[in-house]
Design a protein around this motif. Sequence first.
Motif, short mmCIF file in Angstrom:
data_model
loop_
_atom_site.label_atom_id
_atom_site.label_comp_id
_atom_site.label_asym_id
_atom_site.label_seq_id
_atom_site.Cartn_x
_atom_site.Cartn_y
_atom_site.Cartn_z
N GLY A 68 -61.85 -34.36 2.06
CA GLY A 68 -61.55 -35.60 1.37
C GLY A 68 -60.42 -35.49 0.35
O GLY A 68 -59.89 -36.49 -0.09
N LEU A 69 -60.05 -34.27 -0.02
CA LEU A 69 -58.94 -34.09 -0.95
C LEU A 69 -57.62 -34.10 -0.19
O LEU A 69 -57.54 -33.62 0.93
CB LEU A 69 -59.04 -32.74 -1.68
CG LEU A 69 -60.16 -32.58 -2.69
CD1 LEU A 69 -60.13 -31.17 -3.26
CD2 LEU A 69 -60.03 -33.59 -3.81
N ARG A 70 -56.58 -34.62 -0.83
CA ARG A 70 -55.23 -34.54 -0.25
C ARG A 70 -54.44 -33.40 -0.89
O ARG A 70 -53.44 -32.96 -0.37
CB ARG A 70 -54.48 -35.87 -0.47
CG ARG A 70 -55.02 -36.96 0.40
CD ARG A 70 -54.03 -38.06 0.68
NE ARG A 70 -52.65 -37.69 0.89
CZ ARG A 70 -52.11 -37.25 2.04
NH1 ARG A 70 -52.87 -37.08 3.10
NH2 ARG A 70 -50.83 -36.98 2.12
N LEU A 71 -54.90 -32.95 -2.02
CA LEU A 71 -54.28 -31.87 -2.76
C LEU A 71 -54.20 -30.60 -1.91
O LEU A 71 -55.10 -30.30 -1.14
CB LEU A 71 -55.15 -31.59 -3.99
CG LEU A 71 -54.68 -30.60 -5.03
CD1 LEU A 71 -53.51 -31.18 -5.81
CD2 LEU A 71 -55.83 -30.29 -5.97
N SER A 72 -53.11 -29.85 -2.06
CA SER A 72 -52.99 -28.54 -1.43
C SER A 72 -53.27 -27.48 -2.49
O SER A 72 -53.01 -27.70 -3.67
CB SER A 72 -51.57 -28.33 -0.88
OG SER A 72 -51.28 -29.31 0.08
N ILE A 73 -53.78 -26.33 -2.06
CA ILE A 73 -54.11 -25.25 -2.98
C ILE A 73 -53.39 -23.98 -2.53
O ILE A 73 -53.49 -23.59 -1.37
CB ILE A 73 -55.63 -25.01 -3.04
CG1 ILE A 73 -56.35 -26.29 -3.50
CG2 ILE A 73 -55.94 -23.83 -3.98
CD1 ILE A 73 -57.86 -26.22 -3.39
N ILE A 74 -52.67 -23.37 -3.46
CA ILE A 74 -52.02 -22.08 -3.20
C ILE A 74 -52.70 -21.06 -4.10
O ILE A 74 -52.78 -21.25 -5.31
CB ILE A 74 -50.51 -22.15 -3.50
CG1 ILE A 74 -49.83 -23.15 -2.56
CG2 ILE A 74 -49.88 -20.76 -3.36
CD1 ILE A 74 -48.38 -23.41 -2.87
N GLY A 110 -46.35 -10.75 0.08
CA GLY A 110 -45.68 -12.02 0.35
C GLY A 110 -46.16 -12.72 1.61
O GLY A 110 -45.82 -13.87 1.84
N ARG A 111 -46.95 -12.04 2.43
CA ARG A 111 -47.47 -12.68 3.64
C ARG A 111 -48.43 -13.79 3.23
O ARG A 111 -49.13 -13.69 2.23
CB ARG A 111 -48.20 -11.66 4.52
CG ARG A 111 -48.63 -12.23 5.86
CD ARG A 111 -49.21 -11.18 6.73
NE ARG A 111 -50.49 -10.75 6.15
CZ ARG A 111 -51.37 -10.01 6.79
NH1 ARG A 111 -51.13 -9.58 7.98
NH2 ARG A 111 -52.50 -9.68 6.20
N ARG A 112 -48.44 -14.86 4.01
CA ARG A 112 -49.28 -16.02 3.70
C ARG A 112 -50.26 -16.30 4.82
O ARG A 112 -49.93 -16.16 6.00
CB ARG A 112 -48.40 -17.25 3.48
CG ARG A 112 -47.52 -17.12 2.26
CD ARG A 112 -46.49 -18.19 2.22
NE ARG A 112 -45.45 -17.84 3.19
CZ ARG A 112 -44.44 -18.59 3.50
NH1 ARG A 112 -44.30 -19.76 2.95
NH2 ARG A 112 -43.54 -18.20 4.36
N LEU A 113 -51.44 -16.73 4.44
CA LEU A 113 -52.46 -17.12 5.38
C LEU A 113 -52.89 -18.53 4.99
O LEU A 113 -53.32 -18.76 3.86
CB LEU A 113 -53.64 -16.15 5.28
CG LEU A 113 -54.71 -16.22 6.34
CD1 LEU A 113 -54.13 -16.02 7.73
CD2 LEU A 113 -55.78 -15.18 6.06
N ALA A 114 -52.71 -19.50 5.90
CA ALA A 114 -52.99 -20.91 5.58
C ALA A 114 -54.18 -21.41 6.38
O ALA A 114 -54.37 -21.04 7.54
CB ALA A 114 -51.75 -21.76 5.90
N PHE A 115 -54.98 -22.25 5.74
CA PHE A 115 -56.13 -22.89 6.36
C PHE A 115 -56.03 -24.39 6.12
O PHE A 115 -55.65 -24.82 5.03
CB PHE A 115 -57.44 -22.40 5.74
CG PHE A 115 -57.70 -20.94 5.91
CD1 PHE A 115 -58.44 -20.48 6.99
CD2 PHE A 115 -57.21 -20.03 4.99
CE1 PHE A 115 -58.70 -19.12 7.14
CE2 PHE A 115 -57.47 -18.67 5.13
CZ PHE A 115 -58.20 -18.22 6.21
N ASP A 116 -56.41 -25.17 7.10
CA ASP A 116 -56.55 -26.61 6.90
C ASP A 116 -57.95 -26.89 6.37
O ASP A 116 -58.91 -26.26 6.80
CB ASP A 116 -56.34 -27.37 8.21
CG ASP A 116 -54.90 -27.32 8.69
OD1 ASP A 116 -54.00 -27.33 7.85
OD2 ASP A 116 -54.69 -27.24 9.91
N PHE A 117 -58.09 -27.81 5.44
CA PHE A 117 -59.40 -28.12 4.86
C PHE A 117 -60.41 -28.50 5.92
O PHE A 117 -61.58 -28.20 5.80
CB PHE A 117 -59.29 -29.26 3.85
CG PHE A 117 -58.56 -28.92 2.58
CD1 PHE A 117 -58.17 -27.63 2.28
CD2 PHE A 117 -58.26 -29.92 1.68
CE1 PHE A 117 -57.50 -27.34 1.10
CE2 PHE A 117 -57.59 -29.64 0.50
CZ PHE A 117 -57.22 -28.35 0.21
N ASP A 118 -59.97 -29.21 6.97
CA ASP A 118 -60.90 -29.70 7.97
C ASP A 118 -61.23 -28.68 9.05
O ASP A 118 -62.12 -28.88 9.85
CB ASP A 118 -60.35 -30.97 8.63
CG ASP A 118 -60.27 -32.10 7.62
OD1 ASP A 118 -61.20 -32.24 6.81
OD2 ASP A 118 -59.27 -32.83 7.64
#
Length: 126
Positions: A68-74, A110-118
Amino acid sequence: MSKRVLLDEGVPRHLAAPIEAAGLFVTKYPRAWKQIQNGELLRRAEQRGFDVLITSDKNIYTQQNLRGLRLSIIVLPTNLRRQVMALAGHIIETIKQVAPRQYVLIELGGRRLAFDFDDPTRPKRR
């Protein structure tokens, strides 16, 4: 449209300078928000129009319901100023690339791992 970035309480305030130099709008953690819980922090940040929260709290993803959040988190790998500042270029690049409703973990190298909230079970390496 430039993204609005909020630095969490534990993130070195020095990080604001390179983010601003990259042309992004950044706000250091407001003193009036001291000691609020993460759920309230996420709600306030979104209500005030922030697009991205930068934190060093690695537990925020597992402890909060992000649906439900639109905010992104780093999430940064540390809150040590020297190490965070060494990652400033990676952090800025991540801010520019992060999509709404994503959680991105930046590692020390510096490597990044991204997840979608859903769909938190499917990481996307960058």
